[in-house]
Scaffold this active site. Structure first.
Site, PDB file in Angstrom:
ATOM      1  N   GLU A 320       3.742  -6.513  31.415  1.00 14.93           N
ATOM      2  CA  GLU A 320       3.682  -7.973  31.397  1.00 14.93           C
ATOM      3  C   GLU A 320       4.547  -8.541  30.275  1.00 14.93           C
ATOM      4  O   GLU A 320       4.351  -8.191  29.101  1.00 14.93           O
ATOM      5  CB  GLU A 320       2.249  -8.455  31.164  1.00 14.93           C
ATOM      6  CG  GLU A 320       1.294  -8.219  32.302  1.00 14.93           C
ATOM      7  CD  GLU A 320      -0.081  -8.803  32.024  1.00 14.93           C
ATOM      8  OE1 GLU A 320      -0.863  -8.926  32.975  1.00 14.93           O
ATOM      9  OE2 GLU A 320      -0.377  -9.136  30.847  1.00 14.93           O
ATOM     10  N   CYS A 321       5.477  -9.395  30.607  1.00 14.33           N
ATOM     11  CA  CYS A 321       6.253 -10.171  29.642  1.00 14.33           C
ATOM     12  C   CYS A 321       6.865  -9.254  28.567  1.00 14.33           C
ATOM     13  O   CYS A 321       7.848  -8.573  28.829  1.00 14.33           O
ATOM     14  CB  CYS A 321       5.384 -11.268  29.025  1.00 14.33           C
ATOM     15  SG  CYS A 321       6.348 -12.600  28.258  1.00 14.33           S
TER      16      CYS A 321
END
Length: 433
Positions: A320-321
């Site tokens: 994630e990210c």
């Protein structure tokens, strides 16, 4: 239906930057010093403020949100907290009426009074006018005001005299040492050596009118049994989670959700060049600040080798990210320096000065909608085609790209696992051989 109650306020303001986090932390510390038990919640998706507030009150800070978390789950958390503590503080997001749903919507949904933090540094009597506007625009139940950044006792008295029928709960002097910030908000609390001293100093600077505080009535919450998922499809699985200053953006509720699905969680530090634990069945790379530690990550040979080996072995990986940034070919930091990363995905991430994306989004998975948000200051330049895209909650338009390569899923999207445990479980199971 059984009701439980506690003194509860939603701490909000006219805008960001007024001192909501500082005031919430100071108020929590002051009340703890008086022997009160305190629980803090944060409105909307956020990682950094909750870490700071956790240091202030000594307990995990969960998110409340009518869309991402949901009304029923938010109510259940408030009721549980009210059954355990004396005081509940809810820090709002942005300005009181900003967003859909807004902090005001949350306050009205649960009958919580609002405590407005107003920056009085460049005004005096006008604080009263702002307070009246906040109260009447919605309207909301405005319990009162804390005037922030007052210069003197005389300045505080001018503010108090202008409040008319709105109680002034207290005032907070201009802080000689404030909570430090960077591009995504506050710095991580573990990065500030004097954090405890700063929090204690802020609590000491908060002048609280105890007669006004004691007169605040308790808020009652209905206890309700939420139908919890009986999905235990991660039973017997071990999920390795990167957790250090580079990968720190973790919702406490996400970790709880994985445990409730039956998973065992083990943590390791890429910054310490720790390899993925050998007995792990799946890997979770959350967001954080890899751009601030790019050189260390680029030189972490054990970590990089284990990551590449896990991908070759088709281990389920959710990145994630910041986690996604670490598995690209390279990361270009804000100084323009290019650092090689794990190269599980082609392309490079480039940091930029302006905000690239912000807002609530949903991922339409094979198991239904998984809700969450996005917030980043970088762009991903890649030849990859997205497997799908999230949907922006505000407009219904396409949001963040979701990239998939076998059992690897990567995106700028931060998922709130509790919104769909079944979809969450599927991400950590070996679905592609």
């Amino acid at each position: 239906m059984v009701k439980v109650s506690a003194k509860t306020v939603l701490v909000s303001a006219i805008a960001s930057g007024q001192g909501k986090t500082t005031t919430t932390a100071a108020l929590a510390r002051k009340l703890l010093g008086m022997g009160k038990t305190v629980r803090i919640f944060k409105t909307g998706p956020d990682f950094i403020d909750p870490m700071m507030l956790e240091r202030a009150c000594g307990a995990a800070v969960h998110s409340l949100d009518l869309w991402m978390v949901g009304h029923a789950a938010s109510q259940a958390m408030l009721a549980q907290a009210a059954s355990e503590v004396d005081v509940i503080l809810i820090e709002g997001v942005m300005g009181l009426y900003d967003g859909n749903p807004s902090s005001a919507d949350l306050a009205r949904a649960f009958g919580v009074p609002v405590l407005a933090v107003l920056d009085a540094s460049a005004m005096a009597q006008t604080v009263g006018a702002l307070a009246m506007g906040l109260r009447d625009f919605g309207p909301v139940n405005l319990a009162g005001v804390i005037a922030n950044r007052v210069a003197s006792d005389g300045h505080a008295k001018m503010v108090a005299d202008a409040m008319r029928d709105i109680p002034l709960f207290g005032s907070l002097r201009r802080q000689a040492e404030a909570l430090p910030e960077r591009h995504l908000g506050l710095v991580l609390p573990q990065e500030v050596a004097r954090m405890e001293a700063i929090l204690d100093a802020m609590a000491n600077e908060l002048v609280l009118d105890m007669a006004v505080w004691d007169a605040l009535p308790e808020t009652s919450f209905d206890t309700s049994d939420i139908a919890t998922s009986r999905n235990t499809s991660l039973s017997g699985k071990t999920i390795a989670i990167a957790r250090d200053a580079a990968f720190a953006f973790l919702y406490p509720a996400n970790l709880d959700c994985l445990r409730e699905l039956g998973a065992e969680l083990v943590y390791f530090s890429p910054l310490a060049d720790q390899a993925i634990p050998l007995h792990a069945d799946a890997l979770y790379l959350p967001g954080g600040y890899p751009e601030l530690h790019a050189q260390t990550l680029a030189q972490a040979s054990n970590w990089l080798a284990s990551l590449r080996a896990a991908h070759v072995c088709k281990m389920p990986i959710l990145a994630e990210c910041g986690g996604m940034m670490a598995i690209t070919e390279a990361l270009v930091d804000q100084q323009g320096q290019r650092w090689p990363m794990a190269a599980l995905m082609p392309g490079q991430v480039i940091m930029q000065q302006r905000l690239a994306a912000l807002g609530a989004q949903a991922w339409q998975t094979g198991q239904g909608e998984l809700r969450g948000h996005t917030f980043h200051y970088s762009r991903f330049e890649t030849s990859l085609n997205a497997n799908s895209h999230t949907v922006k909650q505000a407009t219904g338009q396409a949001g963040e790209a979701i990239y998939q390569d076998g059992n690897l899923h990567a995106s700028y999207f931060h998922a709130y696992f509790v919104s769909n445990p079944a979809a969450t479980a599927a991400l950590f199971l070996r679905a592609v051989e």
